[in-house]
Enzyme design. Structure first.
Site, PDB file in Angstrom:
ATOM      1  CD  GLU A 110      64.000  30.387  55.704  1.00  0.00           C
ATOM      2  OE1 GLU A 110      63.926  29.422  56.487  1.00  0.00           O
ATOM      3  OE2 GLU A 110      63.016  30.801  55.051  1.00  0.00           O
TER       4      GLU A 110
ATOM      5  CG  ASN B 137      63.054  32.820  52.168  1.00  0.00           C
ATOM      6  OD1 ASN B 137      63.221  33.398  51.102  1.00  0.00           O
ATOM      7  ND2 ASN B 137      63.797  31.805  52.537  1.00  0.00           N
TER       8      ASN B 137
ATOM      9  CD  GLU C 286      62.472  29.513  50.801  1.00  0.00           C
ATOM     10  OE1 GLU C 286      61.667  29.109  51.655  1.00  0.00           O
ATOM     11  OE2 GLU C 286      63.692  29.226  50.824  1.00  0.00           O
TER      12      GLU C 286
ATOM     13  CG  HIS D  44      68.240  25.909  51.315  1.00  0.00           C
ATOM     14  ND1 HIS D  44      67.476  26.775  50.550  1.00  0.00           N
ATOM     15  CD2 HIS D  44      67.411  25.412  52.259  1.00  0.00           C
ATOM     16  CE1 HIS D  44      66.228  26.779  51.015  1.00  0.00           C
ATOM     17  NE2 HIS D  44      66.167  25.984  52.045  1.00  0.00           N
TER      18      HIS D  44
ATOM     19  CE1 TYR E 245      58.805  30.373  53.592  1.00  0.00           C
ATOM     20  CE2 TYR E 245      56.884  29.306  52.617  1.00  0.00           C
ATOM     21  CZ  TYR E 245      58.259  29.551  52.637  1.00  0.00           C
ATOM     22  OH  TYR E 245      59.076  28.968  51.701  1.00  0.00           O
TER      23      TYR E 245
ATOM     24  NE  ARG F   5      66.872  31.339  47.308  1.00  0.00           N
ATOM     25  CZ  ARG F   5      66.426  30.952  48.505  1.00  0.00           C
ATOM     26  NH1 ARG F   5      65.134  30.748  48.680  1.00  0.00           N
ATOM     27  NH2 ARG F   5      67.257  30.770  49.509  1.00  0.00           N
TER      28      ARG F   5
HETATM   29  N1  LIG Z   1      58.613  25.050  56.303  1.00  0.00           N
HETATM   30  N2  LIG Z   1      58.732  25.318  55.299  1.00  0.00           N
HETATM   31  C1  LIG Z   1      58.789  25.670  53.957  1.00  0.00           C
HETATM   32  C2  LIG Z   1      60.180  26.279  53.564  1.00  0.00           C
HETATM   33  C3  LIG Z   1      61.301  25.247  53.646  1.00  0.00           C
HETATM   34  O1  LIG Z   1      60.962  24.089  52.884  1.00  0.00           O
HETATM   35  C4  LIG Z   1      62.537  25.918  53.053  1.00  0.00           C
HETATM   36  O2  LIG Z   1      63.616  25.009  52.907  1.00  0.00           O
HETATM   37  C5  LIG Z   1      63.002  27.055  53.966  1.00  0.00           C
HETATM   38  O3  LIG Z   1      63.900  27.883  53.214  1.00  0.00           O
HETATM   39  C6  LIG Z   1      61.848  27.886  54.528  1.00  0.00           C
HETATM   40  O4  LIG Z   1      61.147  27.321  55.570  1.00  0.00           O
HETATM   41  C7  LIG Z   1      60.503  27.462  54.444  1.00  0.00           C
END
Ligand SMILES: N#[N+]C[C@@H]1[C@@H](O)[C@H](O)[C@@H](O)[C@@H]2O[C@H]12
Length: 451
Positions: free
Chosen positions: A171, A296, A355, A126, A298, A82
């Site tokens: 996001e 995504n 993610e 992005h 975390y 991706r």
């Molecule tokens: N912070 N963090 C890691 C990660 C970021 O690096 C990504 O670009 C985003 O899509 C999402 O926030 C997650």
């Protein structure tokens, strides 16, 4: 979370194992070959906006090392990759003139992926809006829906068929909360009046890009959102109300309009007089049939009432919790809960975990050539098991993209946080697969049975 036995532990046939990156975080050379500047080119070169003044001028130099990186993906046995396209490489002014050298870069990358048996998942946006469009109001200008659809059409016509899984936005919550409410991310605005407008226009642009795809494309398109499940810090009414507000603000603000055609009612309470009355017709554009949603994940948030602005809710650190370098609690159960919540709330739509990963303090490359990152292996193992629990509970999870393939530019945090399964020496740009990459390779080869 049950510890599966080898015999009964399988992931569905066709489950896609991959890794993820984003253009601005890895490519470098943001202005090469006719590309225009993005809001991140500008933001990072604005003194004080990023840690140590770090920029994406070099990053991982993926713009020149993409063949080497695809070879590494092949070596690890990745089935999918991706990545995102830098809009201003394709349309330097954001609309109009196409920069064919920019298009060629991504066309060659896609061909190299396919030649190595790796499926491309392409994210249109992005976070790196062309600066020329920000000069015209960016996501605050309702014309952004047409701009985004035009950009999508250029890529659909060039790549659809070779690319069979498309993502419109990555996001939207971070784009608006970071870029328009709190100002920590590009374009660095701080306005409770702008944030809802940017959010709404992002969703209009998402709908327009999906509509354009249905007219041009023959494969799949979806939306990627970040979901952080919220758990009340106590059984008090105040904390329950705060948890509800936080859930609506982060987790429902984009999926509700995209899939249900309405906003959660809490948003009007949160933004008060800053919450506009949006035209009903807008939702006819925003609600478009999707082929999948990317989630995504975390961490979670144990949420209590606070005087934070404008949410009046905040996360409570867990004294017995394990935390990553970004201050996020390691909570795999939250991924299971998120996936089950998605199915219960929005129905049977296929889901990819687009993610998942963590930043830990990784050691340097040792003399034996290894980068020992046991905490990341433990994190990935537990979250993959959590996905399996969700699948066992009936959620249609189709794949997993580890964040991230490479250590990379962590936006305003610069190069201080390493999320990669591959170590990058920012001085030499040498890549070294970490122990977590070797471990993940074994997981892919066993289709998850080695968890
Ligand atoms: N912070 N963090 C890691 C990660 C970021 O690096 C990504 O670009 C985003 O899509 C999402 O926030 C997650």
């Amino acid at each position: 979370m049950t510890r599966p036995t080898d015999t009964d532990f399988t992931f569905p046939e066709g489950f896609l194992w991959g890794a993820a990156t984003a253009a601005h975080q890895i490519e470098g050379s943001p202005l090469a070959d006719g590309a225009g500047p993005s809001i991140w080119t500008r933001f990072a070169h604005t003194p004080g906006m990023t840690l140590n003044g770090d920029t994406g001028d070099v990053a991982c130099d993926h713009y020149h090392r993409w063949k080497e990186d695809v070879a590494l993906m092949r070596e690890l046995g990745l089935q999918a990759y991706r990545f995102s396209v830098s809009w201003s490489r394709i349309l330097p002014e954001g609309t109009g003139r196409v920069n064919h050298k920019g298009l060629d870069f991504y066309s060659c990358l896609v061909d190299e992926l396919l030649a190595n048996g790796i499926e491309p998942l392409l994210t249109l946006y992005h976070w790196d809006l062309p600066a020329a469009l920000d000069d015209r109001g960016g996501w605050l200008n309702r014309d952004c829906a047409d701009w985004f659809a035009e950009y999508g059409r250029v890529l659909y016509r060039a790549l659809d068929g070779r690319v069979k899984k498309w993502v419109t936005l990555n996001e939207p919550w971070v784009i608006t909360d970071g870029g328009y409410l709190h100002g920590a991310l590009a374009p660095g605005h701080r306005s409770r009046f702008e944030a809802p407008i940017a959010s709404h226009n992002l969703m209009r642009a998402h709908g327009a890009a999906v509509q354009a795809y249905r007219a041009e494309g023959k494969h799949e398109i979806g939306l990627v959102v970040n979901i952080e499940p919220k758990y009340p810090a106590s059984d008090s009414t105040a904390d329950a109300d705060a948890t509800r507000r936080a859930h609506a603000y982060m987790n429902e603000q984009y999926l509700h309009p995209a899939l249900l055609g309405r906003y959660p009612p809490e948003l009007k309470d949160i933004f008060g007089d800053a919450w506009p009355e949006f035209p009903e017709d807008d939702f006819k554009l925003i609600v478009q049939p999707l082929d999948f949603v990317g989630i995504n994940y975390y961490t979670r948030s144990v949420t209590a009432a606070t005087d934070s602005y404008p949410l009046k809710a905040g996360a409570v650190r867990q004294p017995l919790g394990t935390y990553t370098e970004t201050g996020w609690e390691v909570f795999p159960q939250g991924l299971t809960d998120t996936l089950v919540w998605f199915k219960d709330t929005y129905g049977e739509l296929p889901v990819y975990v687009t993610e998942n990963g963590a930043a830990f303090f990784d050691p340097a490359v040792a003399e034996d050539g290894r980068v020992r990152d046991p905490l990341r292996i433990d994190y990935l193992r537990k979250h993959l098991s959590a996905i399996h629990d969700a699948i066992a509970a009936g959620v249609d999870v189709r794949g997993y993209m580890a964040w991230s393939l490479l250590d990379n530019l962590e936006w305003s945090l610069g190069y201080s946080k390493r999320f990669g399964i591959i170590h990058v020496n920012y001085g030499t740009l040498e890549r070294t697969p970490k122990d977590s990459a070797r471990w993940y390779s074994g997981i892919i080869e066993s289709h998850g049975r080695a968890l």
